[in-house]
Design a protein around this motif. Structure first.
Motif, PDB file in Angstrom:
ATOM      1  N   LEU A  81       0.870  -1.173   0.000  1.00 37.70           N
ATOM      2  CA  LEU A  81       0.000   0.000   0.000  1.00 37.70           C
ATOM      3  C   LEU A  81       0.907   1.223   0.000  1.00 37.70           C
ATOM      4  CD1 LEU A  81      -2.970   0.970   0.088  1.00 37.70           C
ATOM      5  CD2 LEU A  81      -2.660   1.278   2.564  1.00 37.70           C
ATOM      6  N   GLN A  82       0.996   1.878  -1.155  1.00 39.04           N
ATOM      7  CA  GLN A  82       1.759   3.114  -1.272  1.00 39.04           C
ATOM      8  C   GLN A  82       0.851   4.264  -0.858  1.00 39.04           C
ATOM      9  OE1 GLN A  82       5.070   3.698  -2.158  1.00 39.04           O
ATOM     10  NE2 GLN A  82       4.608   5.798  -1.547  1.00 39.04           N
ATOM     11  N   MET A  83       1.284   5.009   0.144  1.00 40.02           N
ATOM     12  CA  MET A  83       0.462   6.101   0.672  1.00 40.02           C
ATOM     13  C   MET A  83       1.188   7.425   0.471  1.00 40.02           C
ATOM     14  SD  MET A  83      -0.928   4.328   4.186  1.00 40.02           S
ATOM     15  CE  MET A  83       0.680   4.406   4.972  1.00 40.02           C
ATOM     16  N   ASN A  84       0.614   8.281  -0.334  1.00 37.93           N
ATOM     17  CA  ASN A  84       1.183   9.598  -0.615  1.00 37.93           C
ATOM     18  C   ASN A  84       0.264  10.691  -0.086  1.00 37.93           C
ATOM     19  OD1 ASN A  84       3.286   8.317  -2.055  1.00 37.93           O
ATOM     20  ND2 ASN A  84       2.087   8.379  -3.954  1.00 37.93           N
ATOM     21  N   SER A  85       0.811  11.888   0.016  1.00 35.68           N
ATOM     22  CA  SER A  85       0.039  13.053   0.477  1.00 35.68           C
ATOM     23  C   SER A  85      -0.716  12.727   1.756  1.00 35.68           C
ATOM     24  CB  SER A  85      -0.938  13.498  -0.618  1.00 35.68           C
ATOM     25  OG  SER A  85      -0.262  13.818  -1.802  1.00 35.68           O
ATOM     26  N   LEU A  86      -0.020  12.157   2.699  1.00 36.17           N
ATOM     27  CA  LEU A  86      -0.666  11.712   3.933  1.00 36.17           C
ATOM     28  C   LEU A  86      -1.198  12.885   4.742  1.00 36.17           C
ATOM     29  CD1 LEU A  86       1.797   8.871   4.834  1.00 36.17           C
ATOM     30  CD2 LEU A  86      -0.683   8.608   4.640  1.00 36.17           C
ATOM     31  N   LYS A  87      -2.321  12.634   5.411  1.00 35.53           N
ATOM     32  CA  LYS A  87      -2.989  13.634   6.230  1.00 35.53           C
ATOM     33  C   LYS A  87      -3.081  13.125   7.663  1.00 35.53           C
ATOM     34  CE  LYS A  87      -6.057  14.677   2.303  1.00 35.53           C
ATOM     35  NZ  LYS A  87      -7.465  14.751   1.856  1.00 35.53           N
ATOM     36  N   PRO A  88      -3.204  14.031   8.628  1.00 34.66           N
ATOM     37  CA  PRO A  88      -3.341  13.581  10.022  1.00 34.66           C
ATOM     38  C   PRO A  88      -4.503  12.606  10.219  1.00 34.66           C
ATOM     39  CG  PRO A  88      -2.842  15.916   9.963  1.00 34.66           C
ATOM     40  CD  PRO A  88      -3.059  15.497   8.534  1.00 34.66           C
ATOM     41  N   GLU A  89      -5.562  12.763   9.456  1.00 31.86           N
ATOM     42  CA  GLU A  89      -6.711  11.863   9.591  1.00 31.86           C
ATOM     43  C   GLU A  89      -6.440  10.462   9.054  1.00 31.86           C
ATOM     44  OE1 GLU A  89      -6.668  14.935   8.230  1.00 31.86           O
ATOM     45  OE2 GLU A  89      -8.062  15.059   6.503  1.00 31.86           O
ATOM     46  N   ASP A  90      -5.283  10.247   8.424  1.00 31.28           N
ATOM     47  CA  ASP A  90      -4.893   8.904   7.994  1.00 31.28           C
ATOM     48  C   ASP A  90      -4.255   8.122   9.146  1.00 31.28           C
ATOM     49  OD1 ASP A  90      -3.802  10.345   4.899  1.00 31.28           O
ATOM     50  OD2 ASP A  90      -5.652   9.201   5.249  1.00 31.28           O
ATOM     51  N   THR A  91      -4.036   8.772  10.271  1.00 29.24           N
ATOM     52  CA  THR A  91      -3.446   8.106  11.420  1.00 29.24           C
ATOM     53  C   THR A  91      -4.330   6.959  11.895  1.00 29.24           C
ATOM     54  OG1 THR A  91      -2.270  10.089  12.171  1.00 29.24           O
ATOM     55  CG2 THR A  91      -2.743   8.395  13.831  1.00 29.24           C
ATOM     56  N   ALA A  92      -3.750   5.766  11.973  1.00 29.32           N
ATOM     57  CA  ALA A  92      -4.506   4.579  12.354  1.00 29.32           C
ATOM     58  C   ALA A  92      -3.560   3.381  12.377  1.00 29.32           C
ATOM     59  CB  ALA A  92      -5.644   4.311  11.363  1.00 29.32           C
ATOM     60  N   VAL A  93      -4.080   2.274  12.886  1.00 29.17           N
ATOM     61  CA  VAL A  93      -3.400   0.993  12.696  1.00 29.17           C
ATOM     62  C   VAL A  93      -3.916   0.415  11.385  1.00 29.17           C
ATOM     63  CG1 VAL A  93      -3.040  -1.334  13.577  1.00 29.17           C
ATOM     64  CG2 VAL A  93      -3.188   0.601  15.172  1.00 29.17           C
ATOM     65  N   TYR A  94      -3.007   0.051  10.517  1.00 30.04           N
ATOM     66  CA  TYR A  94      -3.359  -0.475   9.201  1.00 30.04           C
ATOM     67  C   TYR A  94      -3.213  -1.996   9.200  1.00 30.04           C
ATOM     68  CZ  TYR A  94      -3.737   4.139   7.167  1.00 30.04           C
ATOM     69  OH  TYR A  94      -4.157   5.414   6.864  1.00 30.04           O
ATOM     70  N   TYR A  95      -4.256  -2.656   8.691  1.00 27.63           N
ATOM     71  CA  TYR A  95      -4.308  -4.106   8.666  1.00 27.63           C
ATOM     72  C   TYR A  95      -4.390  -4.623   7.236  1.00 27.63           C
ATOM     73  CZ  TYR A  95      -5.587  -3.689  13.607  1.00 27.63           C
ATOM     74  OH  TYR A  95      -5.610  -3.397  14.948  1.00 27.63           O
ATOM     75  N   CYS A  96      -3.679  -5.708   6.990  1.00 27.27           N
ATOM     76  CA  CYS A  96      -3.765  -6.436   5.737  1.00 27.27           C
ATOM     77  C   CYS A  96      -4.771  -7.572   5.925  1.00 27.27           C
ATOM     78  CB  CYS A  96      -2.388  -6.990   5.395  1.00 27.27           C
ATOM     79  SG  CYS A  96      -2.318  -8.051   3.953  1.00 27.27           S
ATOM     80  N   ALA A  97      -5.528  -7.882   4.882  1.00 28.30           N
ATOM     81  CA  ALA A  97      -6.524  -8.935   4.963  1.00 28.30           C
ATOM     82  C   ALA A  97      -6.584  -9.705   3.655  1.00 28.30           C
ATOM     83  CB  ALA A  97      -7.894  -8.347   5.288  1.00 28.30           C
ATOM     84  N   ALA A  98      -7.052 -10.954   3.748  1.00 31.08           N
ATOM     85  CA  ALA A  98      -7.144 -11.807   2.558  1.00 31.08           C
ATOM     86  C   ALA A  98      -8.511 -12.472   2.495  1.00 31.08           C
ATOM     87  CB  ALA A  98      -6.048 -12.861   2.587  1.00 31.08           C
ATOM     88  N   SER A  99      -8.963 -12.692   1.268  1.00 27.43           N
ATOM     89  CA  SER A  99     -10.274 -13.286   1.057  1.00 27.43           C
ATOM     90  C   SER A  99     -10.284 -14.041  -0.261  1.00 27.43           C
ATOM     91  CB  SER A  99     -11.332 -12.180   1.034  1.00 27.43           C
ATOM     92  OG  SER A  99     -12.574 -12.678   0.593  1.00 27.43           O
ATOM     93  N   ASN A 100     -11.213 -14.972  -0.372  1.00 32.17           N
ATOM     94  CA  ASN A 100     -11.381 -15.677  -1.647  1.00 32.17           C
ATOM     95  C   ASN A 100     -12.610 -15.222  -2.402  1.00 32.17           C
ATOM     96  OD1 ASN A 100      -9.093 -17.393  -1.819  1.00 32.17           O
ATOM     97  ND2 ASN A 100      -9.953 -18.653  -0.195  1.00 32.17           N
ATOM     98  N   THR A 101     -13.171 -14.082  -2.000  1.00 27.58           N
ATOM     99  CA  THR A 101     -14.369 -13.591  -2.685  1.00 27.58           C
ATOM    100  C   THR A 101     -13.987 -12.867  -3.965  1.00 27.58           C
ATOM    101  OG1 THR A 101     -14.329 -11.514  -1.441  1.00 27.58           O
ATOM    102  CG2 THR A 101     -15.589 -13.323  -0.510  1.00 27.58           C
ATOM    103  N   ILE A 102     -14.750 -13.115  -4.995  1.00 24.41           N
ATOM    104  CA  ILE A 102     -14.560 -12.422  -6.265  1.00 24.41           C
ATOM    105  C   ILE A 102     -15.192 -11.039  -6.199  1.00 24.41           C
ATOM    106  CG2 ILE A 102     -15.125 -12.443  -8.713  1.00 24.41           C
ATOM    107  CD1 ILE A 102     -14.911 -15.479  -8.616  1.00 24.41           C
ATOM    108  N   VAL A 103     -16.318 -10.958  -5.509  1.00 27.46           N
ATOM    109  CA  VAL A 103     -17.021  -9.689  -5.369  1.00 27.46           C
ATOM    110  C   VAL A 103     -16.200  -8.734  -4.509  1.00 27.46           C
ATOM    111  CG1 VAL A 103     -19.113  -8.591  -4.485  1.00 27.46           C
ATOM    112  CG2 VAL A 103     -19.251 -10.811  -5.633  1.00 27.46           C
ATOM    113  N   VAL A 104     -16.232  -7.458  -4.852  1.00 28.26           N
ATOM    114  CA  VAL A 104     -15.541  -6.450  -4.055  1.00 28.26           C
ATOM    115  C   VAL A 104     -16.368  -6.173  -2.812  1.00 28.26           C
ATOM    116  CG1 VAL A 104     -14.761  -4.063  -3.935  1.00 28.26           C
ATOM    117  CG2 VAL A 104     -14.434  -5.393  -6.035  1.00 28.26           C
TER     118      VAL A 104
END
Length: 124
Positions: A81-104
């Motif tokens: 996850l390339q994150m540019n032009s970061l803002k203070p409101e982007d502050t958080a714990v970021y999690y990666c997740a995986a799924s086998n669903t085709i639907v978004v």
């Protein structure tokens, strides 16, 4: 279970950039969909971005569209996850997740596997 391990978080000034990585112990190509979510203190976990197996289809939350880019390298079993032009409101714990669903899906409950998270702090 396929453990997912995030890295690349840290402290950055507003307007700066970070690149998060998510390494899977198994083959990321075995998962049709990979995603990134984030959770700020006192808030619910929210969707950030998702990508399909080939990497040819991506979908972003409106709040990050045009600033963040999700990508995957199945040969390296890694999602980024390339994150540019970061803002203070982007502050958080970021999690990666995986799924086998085709639907978004943007709901966290639709993803089966999760990493432990990496902290991103954006100072103003």
């Amino acid at each position: 279970q396929v453990p997912l391990v995030e890295s690349g978080g840290g402290l950055v000034q507003a307007g700066g950039s970070l690149r998060l990585s998510c390494a899977a112990s198994g083959r990321t190509s075995s998962f049709y969909r990979m995603g990134w979510f984030r959770q700020a203190p006192g808030k619910e976990r929210e969707f950030v971005a998702t990508i399909n197996r080939s990497g040819g289809s991506t979908y972003y939350a409106d709040s990050v569209k045009g600033r963040f880019t999700i990508s995957r390298d199945n040969a390296k079993n890694t999602v980024y996850l390339q994150m540019n032009s970061l803002k203070p409101e982007d502050t958080a714990v970021y999690y990666c997740a995986a799924s086998n669903t085709i639907v978004v899906y943007t709901a966290p409950g639709r993803y089966d596997y999760w990493g432990q998270g990496t902290q991103v702090t954006v100072s103003s």
